[in-house]
Scaffold this motif. Structure first.
Motif, PDB file in Angstrom:
ATOM      1  N   PRO A  11       0.804  -1.225   0.000  1.00  0.00           N
ATOM      2  CA  PRO A  11       0.000   0.000   0.000  1.00  0.00           C
ATOM      3  C   PRO A  11       0.836   1.275   0.000  1.00  0.00           C
ATOM      4  N   THR A  12       1.994   1.276   0.632  1.00  0.00           N
ATOM      5  CA  THR A  12       2.829   2.480   0.642  1.00  0.00           C
ATOM      6  C   THR A  12       3.398   2.760  -0.755  1.00  0.00           C
ATOM      7  N   GLN A  13       3.754   1.699  -1.460  1.00  0.00           N
ATOM      8  CA  GLN A  13       4.250   1.885  -2.823  1.00  0.00           C
ATOM      9  C   GLN A  13       3.139   2.404  -3.736  1.00  0.00           C
ATOM     10  N   GLN A  14       1.932   1.918  -3.517  1.00  0.00           N
ATOM     11  CA  GLN A  14       0.791   2.357  -4.318  1.00  0.00           C
ATOM     12  C   GLN A  14       0.521   3.850  -4.086  1.00  0.00           C
ATOM     13  N   ARG A  15       0.587   4.295  -2.831  1.00  0.00           N
ATOM     14  CA  ARG A  15       0.376   5.712  -2.521  1.00  0.00           C
ATOM     15  C   ARG A  15       1.459   6.582  -3.166  1.00  0.00           C
ATOM     16  N   LEU A  16       2.687   6.101  -3.147  1.00  0.00           N
ATOM     17  CA  LEU A  16       3.787   6.844  -3.762  1.00  0.00           C
ATOM     18  C   LEU A  16       3.567   7.005  -5.268  1.00  0.00           C
ATOM     19  N   LEU A  17       3.152   5.960  -5.939  1.00  0.00           N
ATOM     20  CA  LEU A  17       2.885   6.035  -7.382  1.00  0.00           C
ATOM     21  C   LEU A  17       1.740   6.996  -7.683  1.00  0.00           C
ATOM     22  N   THR A  18       0.712   6.967  -6.851  1.00  0.00           N
ATOM     23  CA  THR A  18      -0.414   7.882  -7.039  1.00  0.00           C
ATOM     24  C   THR A  18       0.036   9.323  -6.869  1.00  0.00           C
ATOM     25  N   ARG A  19       0.851   9.584  -5.867  1.00  0.00           N
ATOM     26  CA  ARG A  19       1.358  10.945  -5.643  1.00  0.00           C
ATOM     27  C   ARG A  19       2.231  11.405  -6.808  1.00  0.00           C
ATOM     28  N   ARG A  20       3.052  10.517  -7.318  1.00  0.00           N
ATOM     29  CA  ARG A  20       3.928  10.875  -8.440  1.00  0.00           C
ATOM     30  C   ARG A  20       3.125  11.191  -9.699  1.00  0.00           C
ATOM     31  N   ARG A  21       2.006  10.509  -9.879  1.00  0.00           N
ATOM     32  CA  ARG A  21       1.150  10.776 -11.034  1.00  0.00           C
ATOM     33  C   ARG A  21       0.416  12.107 -10.891  1.00  0.00           C
ATOM     34  N   LEU A  22       0.042  12.477  -9.685  1.00  0.00           N
ATOM     35  CA  LEU A  22      -0.724  13.702  -9.450  1.00  0.00           C
ATOM     36  C   LEU A  22       0.147  14.947  -9.350  1.00  0.00           C
ATOM     37  N   LEU A  23       1.402  14.783  -9.013  1.00  0.00           N
ATOM     38  CA  LEU A  23       2.273  15.926  -8.785  1.00  0.00           C
ATOM     39  C   LEU A  23       2.476  16.812 -10.020  1.00  0.00           C
ATOM     40  N   PRO A  24       2.827  16.299 -11.182  1.00  0.00           N
ATOM     41  CA  PRO A  24       3.035  17.182 -12.341  1.00  0.00           C
ATOM     42  C   PRO A  24       1.807  18.007 -12.729  1.00  0.00           C
ATOM     43  N   PRO A  25       0.591  17.411 -12.796  1.00  0.00           N
ATOM     44  CA  PRO A  25      -0.566  18.256 -13.127  1.00  0.00           C
ATOM     45  C   PRO A  25      -0.845  19.330 -12.081  1.00  0.00           C
ATOM     46  N   LEU A  26      -0.620  19.008 -10.812  1.00  0.00           N
ATOM     47  CA  LEU A  26      -0.841  20.007  -9.760  1.00  0.00           C
ATOM     48  C   LEU A  26       0.159  21.152  -9.867  1.00  0.00           C
ATOM     49  N   LEU A  27       1.405  20.822 -10.131  1.00  0.00           N
ATOM     50  CA  LEU A  27       2.413  21.872 -10.302  1.00  0.00           C
ATOM     51  C   LEU A  27       2.081  22.755 -11.500  1.00  0.00           C
ATOM     52  N   LEU A  28       1.613  22.143 -12.552  1.00  0.00           N
ATOM     53  CA  LEU A  28       1.232  22.900 -13.741  1.00  0.00           C
ATOM     54  C   LEU A  28       0.096  23.872 -13.440  1.00  0.00           C
ATOM     55  N   LEU A  29      -0.897  23.403 -12.697  1.00  0.00           N
ATOM     56  CA  LEU A  29      -2.016  24.268 -12.319  1.00  0.00           C
ATOM     57  C   LEU A  29      -1.555  25.423 -11.429  1.00  0.00           C
ATOM     58  N   LEU A  30      -0.672  25.144 -10.495  1.00  0.00           N
ATOM     59  CA  LEU A  30      -0.160  26.201  -9.627  1.00  0.00           C
ATOM     60  C   LEU A  30       0.617  27.253 -10.418  1.00  0.00           C
ATOM     61  N   LEU A  31       1.440  26.822 -11.353  1.00  0.00           N
ATOM     62  CA  LEU A  31       2.188  27.764 -12.181  1.00  0.00           C
ATOM     63  C   LEU A  31       1.255  28.610 -13.040  1.00  0.00           C
ATOM     64  N   LEU A  32       0.242  27.984 -13.593  1.00  0.00           N
ATOM     65  CA  LEU A  32      -0.724  28.713 -14.411  1.00  0.00           C
ATOM     66  C   LEU A  32      -1.474  29.746 -13.576  1.00  0.00           C
ATOM     67  N   ALA A  33      -1.890  29.364 -12.385  1.00  0.00           N
ATOM     68  CA  ALA A  33      -2.596  30.287 -11.499  1.00  0.00           C
ATOM     69  C   ALA A  33      -1.695  31.464 -11.115  1.00  0.00           C
ATOM     70  N   ALA A  34      -0.431  31.181 -10.842  1.00  0.00           N
ATOM     71  CA  ALA A  34       0.495  32.254 -10.471  1.00  0.00           C
ATOM     72  C   ALA A  34       0.748  33.186 -11.652  1.00  0.00           C
ATOM     73  N   HIS A  35       0.763  32.635 -12.840  1.00  0.00           N
ATOM     74  CA  HIS A  35       0.998  33.447 -14.033  1.00  0.00           C
ATOM     75  C   HIS A  35      -0.204  34.343 -14.348  1.00  0.00           C
ATOM     76  N   LEU A  36      -1.406  33.845 -14.139  1.00  0.00           N
ATOM     77  CA  LEU A  36      -2.613  34.603 -14.455  1.00  0.00           C
ATOM     78  C   LEU A  36      -2.997  35.596 -13.368  1.00  0.00           C
ATOM     79  N   GLN A  37      -2.575  35.384 -12.161  1.00  0.00           N
ATOM     80  CA  GLN A  37      -2.966  36.241 -11.049  1.00  0.00           C
ATOM     81  C   GLN A  37      -2.524  37.696 -11.235  1.00  0.00           C
ATOM     82  N   PRO A  38      -1.286  38.033 -11.622  1.00  0.00           N
ATOM     83  CA  PRO A  38      -0.912  39.438 -11.782  1.00  0.00           C
ATOM     84  C   PRO A  38      -1.720  40.141 -12.867  1.00  0.00           C
TER      85      PRO A  38
END
Length: 126
Positions: free
Chosen positions: A3-30
């Motif tokens: 189960p710990t390995q499964q959680r790690l894989l899930t986090r690794r899959r979700l991390l890039p899209p979340l980072l992309l959304l955060l960068l986009l939000a920061a870019h559009l905010q100003p």
């Protein structure tokens, strides 16, 4: 799979899209913070005016009356007809003709000044 390995894989899959959304939000905010509701250009009709104003600023300068300008440029030239022909070609391409009849003002129109004949490398514009 543990189960710990499964959680790690899930986090690794979700991390890039979340980072992309955060960068986009920061870019559009100003951009959103710089426009205010009290600005007349941000109203529903004002946004059209802002875009039409930017289109007006991008319009090319008005075309010169090349034959008339070149008659003045070639007035003192001893090969008047050839001078007018070459000057009109240069004027059509550059939309600029230096004032006066001498060579001392060529630098005012860089395109006109630097255009050369591809066959012999000499200056094309009189």
């Amino acid at each position: 799979m543990a189960p710990t390995q499964q959680r790690l894989l899930t986090r690794r899959r979700l991390l890039p899209p979340l980072l992309l959304l955060l960068l986009l939000a920061a870019h559009l905010q100003p951009a959103a913070a710089s426009s205010s509701a009290s600005d007349p250009l941000t109203t529903a009709h004002g946004s059209m005016r802002a875009s039409s104003r930017s289109l007006l600023q991008q319009q090319p300068p008005p075309r010169l009356d090349c034959p008339k300008v070149c008659l003045g440029r070639c007035a003192n030239n001893w090969k008047n007809e050839m001078c007018n022909d070459k000057c009109n070609v240069c004027c059509q391409r550059c939309n600029c003709v230096p004032p006066g009849t001498g060579q001392d003002t060529r630098h005012i129109c860089p395109c006109y000044d630097q255009m050369t004949n591809p066959h012999n490398g000499k200056l094309k514009c009189p």
